[in-house]
Design an enzyme around this catalytic site. Sequence first.
Site, PDB file in Angstrom:
ATOM      1  N   HIS A   1     -13.948  14.141 -23.012  1.00  0.00           N
ATOM      2  CA  HIS A   1     -13.440  15.082 -22.012  1.00  0.00           C
ATOM      3  C   HIS A   1     -14.325  16.333 -22.000  1.00  0.00           C
ATOM      4  CE1 HIS A   1     -10.492  16.903 -19.394  1.00  0.00           C
ATOM      5  NE2 HIS A   1     -10.634  18.004 -20.109  1.00  0.00           N
TER       6      HIS A   1
ATOM      7  N   ALA B   1     -24.414  17.692 -24.014  1.00  0.00           N
ATOM      8  CA  ALA B   1     -23.711  17.634 -25.309  1.00  0.00           C
ATOM      9  C   ALA B   1     -22.896  16.346 -25.402  1.00  0.00           C
ATOM     10  CB  ALA B   1     -22.815  18.860 -25.463  1.00  0.00           C
TER      11      ALA B   1
HETATM   12  C1  GAR Z   1     -18.004  13.375 -17.912  1.00  0.00           C
HETATM   13  O1  GAR Z   1     -18.258  14.754 -17.849  1.00  0.00           O
HETATM   14  C2  GAR Z   1     -16.724  13.108 -18.668  1.00  0.00           C
HETATM   15  O2  GAR Z   1     -16.511  13.979 -19.741  1.00  0.00           O
HETATM   16  C3  GAR Z   1     -15.711  13.360 -17.573  1.00  0.00           C
HETATM   17  O3  GAR Z   1     -16.256  12.770 -16.439  1.00  0.00           O
HETATM   18  C4  GAR Z   1     -17.681  12.831 -16.527  1.00  0.00           C
HETATM   19  C5  GAR Z   1     -18.212  11.421 -16.336  1.00  0.00           C
HETATM   20  O4  GAR Z   1     -19.603  11.449 -16.259  1.00  0.00           O
HETATM   21  N1  GAR Z   1     -14.440  12.792 -17.909  1.00  0.00           N
HETATM   22  C6  GAR Z   1     -13.291  13.356 -17.590  1.00  0.00           C
HETATM   23  O5  GAR Z   1     -13.206  14.394 -16.960  1.00  0.00           O
HETATM   24  C7  GAR Z   1     -12.065  12.595 -18.062  1.00  0.00           C
HETATM   25  N2  GAR Z   1     -10.914  13.415 -17.994  1.00  0.00           N
HETATM   26  P1  GAR Z   1     -20.435  10.114 -16.412  1.00  0.00           P
HETATM   27  O6  GAR Z   1     -19.825   9.100 -15.420  1.00  0.00           O
HETATM   28  O7  GAR Z   1     -21.818  10.495 -16.017  1.00  0.00           O
HETATM   29  O8  GAR Z   1     -20.328   9.645 -17.822  1.00  0.00           O
END
Ligand code: GAR
Length: 205
Positions: free
Chosen positions: A108, A172
């Site tokens: 998260h 990060a």
């Molecule tokens: C990431 O920032 C993750 O932490 C967030 O969505 C993004 C996905 O990026 N998740 C949430 O907000 C879950 N509550 P990605 O598809 O490039 O991994």
Amino acid sequence: MRAAVLASGRGSNLKALLEAAERGSLPIKIVAVGSDQAGAKALELSRGAGIPTRVFPSKDYPHRQAQEEDLLIWMREHRVELLLLAGYMKVLGPQFIRQANFPILNIHPSLLPAFPGLHAQRQALEYGVKVSGCTVHFVDEGLDSGPILLQEVVPVLPGDTEESLARRILEAEHRLYPEAVRLLVAGKVKRVGRRIQLLQQEGSE
Ligand code: GAR
């Protein structure tokens, strides 16, 4: 360890996990990638890597429980031992959590318990915090409320936009998620109630 990943979007965390596994620094095999979004980039990435994918579109199900029953069957078919949520934007229901006989982790983009739910980076900027970051936690029946495995702090800089902060946090995330999974798979994670002790770091929790 056989891992499944659920992702709704871009899949950059999935990519970081795949790369760590390829480098040999993460002893998991990602055996299945699922999504609720047919157009998720994460699916394209997985197909490119030869990983079986499946879409579980919410509109195909009368309710969440039916969708999650399919998810569980599919995970059992793939003999999944670990489920990693990587930008999966649906909340898993209590029945799924109870029936899954494998650990479920989520990443998260905030320092939980601050700013759970959607738009964590926007929430952080609007609140005016000077640091934010990311959290890897076990998934429980609440919203981003499970026991915390690892966190990394990221500064919030003057002039940050939601996008610039999200980018800094994402860098990060790409370090933190593989590291958290590595610790779990190596048996270095001990749960005591909702507190997690990391066994390799003596005396720390
Ligand atoms: C990431 O920032 C993750 O932490 C967030 O969505 C993004 C996905 O990026 N998740 C949430 O907000 C879950 N509550 P990605 O598809 O490039 O991994």
